[in-house]
Write a protein that holds these residues in place. Structure first.
Motif, PDB file in Angstrom:
ATOM      1  N   SER A 258       0.832  -1.197   0.000  1.00 38.60           N
ATOM      2  CA  SER A 258       0.000   0.000   0.000  1.00 38.60           C
ATOM      3  C   SER A 258       0.870   1.252   0.000  1.00 38.60           C
ATOM      4  CB  SER A 258      -0.910  -0.003   1.229  1.00 38.60           C
ATOM      5  OG  SER A 258      -1.648   1.199   1.308  1.00 38.60           O
ATOM      6  N   LYS A 259       0.456   2.233  -0.778  1.00 40.25           N
ATOM      7  CA  LYS A 259       1.205   3.487  -0.841  1.00 40.25           C
ATOM      8  C   LYS A 259       0.863   4.430   0.305  1.00 40.25           C
ATOM      9  CE  LYS A 259      -2.106   5.910  -3.817  1.00 40.25           C
ATOM     10  NZ  LYS A 259      -2.295   6.617  -5.109  1.00 40.25           N
ATOM     11  N   ASP A 260      -0.049   4.025   1.194  1.00 39.08           N
ATOM     12  CA  ASP A 260      -0.400   4.862   2.336  1.00 39.08           C
ATOM     13  C   ASP A 260       0.656   4.842   3.429  1.00 39.08           C
ATOM     14  OD1 ASP A 260      -2.777   5.422   1.047  1.00 39.08           O
ATOM     15  OD2 ASP A 260      -3.862   3.768   2.007  1.00 39.08           O
ATOM     16  N   ASP A 261       1.627   3.935   3.317  1.00 38.65           N
ATOM     17  CA  ASP A 261       2.688   3.832   4.317  1.00 38.65           C
ATOM     18  C   ASP A 261       4.024   4.071   3.620  1.00 38.65           C
ATOM     19  OD1 ASP A 261       4.273   3.346   6.482  1.00 38.65           O
ATOM     20  OD2 ASP A 261       3.321   1.449   7.036  1.00 38.65           O
TER      21      ASP A 261
ATOM     22  N   ASP B  91      -2.616  -0.435  -5.405  1.00 36.57           N
ATOM     23  CA  ASP B  91      -3.877   0.083  -5.919  1.00 36.57           C
ATOM     24  C   ASP B  91      -3.727   0.731  -7.296  1.00 36.57           C
ATOM     25  OD1 ASP B  91      -2.326   2.105  -4.994  1.00 36.57           O
ATOM     26  OD2 ASP B  91      -3.915   3.168  -3.919  1.00 36.57           O
TER      27      ASP B  91
END
Length: 241
Positions: A130-133, A152
């Motif tokens: 995930s690119k959120d982290d 994603d």
């Protein structure tokens, strides 16, 4: 009589060979045979797997096999342990690991992927995360010669990222063996003094190496690194609780 002599005269002036062949000419028989031999040598049997996906996401597995890379040489496994017999094969060219759906911890998966028989071959290893982290993505990039891809992405850029992997810099920072032992020991809850005794290193050298890795990952302090290592030790079952 004169016409015949004149024709033979002009015919003898023509060269017996040409420097450049005609563009429309058929290739020689030797080139055709050589091309067939190369095709036979580089063609893989149908039972050999060239691309492997590690994921428990059924939607991703179906999209990867049916839409992205449809073929008989693709295989999907739910864990790295079940695909262990395929990881060291010389004809395996692409290994895609979905880090978000692993049944084991991501740190254990990185331990397996950092094996010398995997990293020293011409195997492209892709890690989906995930690119959120951002801190986790930086850690995965520095953990080995891996291509980290955001999970994603849409279909077209995702397939392009797998077909044309980005070129890694020659001086790309990676975790050496000693630094990796320090990080894995911290993830297991060992103190810095105990790590220094196990590695037979002075305490200040261990602190210096750890601070160097903090700058590499862009983390502000040691507490943020410990929180990152804690997240990497969790698997999918712990995250859903």
């Amino acid at each position: 009589m004169r016409k015949r002599i004149r024709r033979e005269k002009h015919r003898s002036d023509k060269p017996t060979h040409r420097v450049l062949p005609y563009r429309g000419a058929t290739p020689p028989l030797f080139d055709t045979l050589e091309q067939l031999v190369q095709q036979l040598n580089f063609a893989l049997p149908e039972y050999m797997i060239s691309q492997t996906l590690i994921s428990t996401d059924h939607y991703l597995s179906y999209a990867w096999r049916s839409c992205l890379f449809s073929g008989k040489r693709n295989a999907v496994f739910p864990s790295l342990e079940m695909a262990n017999h395929q990881l060291c094969e010389p004809y395996l060219s692409h290994l895609i690991v979905d880090m978000e759906t692993l049944t084991t911890s991501r740190l254990e998966a990185l331990e397996t992927l950092r094996q010398p028989n995997l990293c020293n071959r011409g195997l492209h290893i892709y890690l989906l995360t995930s690119k959120d982290d951002p801190a986790q993505m930086s850690f995965l990039r520095a953990a080995g010669p891996f291509h980290v891809i955001a999970r994603d992405l849409s279909v077209v850029p995702f397939r392009q990222a797998l077909l044309v992997p980005p070129e890694r810099s020659i001086h790309a920072p990676l975790f050496p063996a000693t630094e990796w032992k320090i990080l894995s020991s911290l993830a297991r809850g060992l103190t810095m003094k105990r790590i220094a005794r196990q590695l037979n290193l002075p305490y200040h050298r261990v602190v210096y190496r750890l601070n160097t890795q903090l700058k590499l990952l862009g983390l502000p302090d040691r507490h943020s690194l410990i929180h990152l290592l804690h997240r990497l030790t969790l698997n999918r079952h712990h995250q859903t609780l």
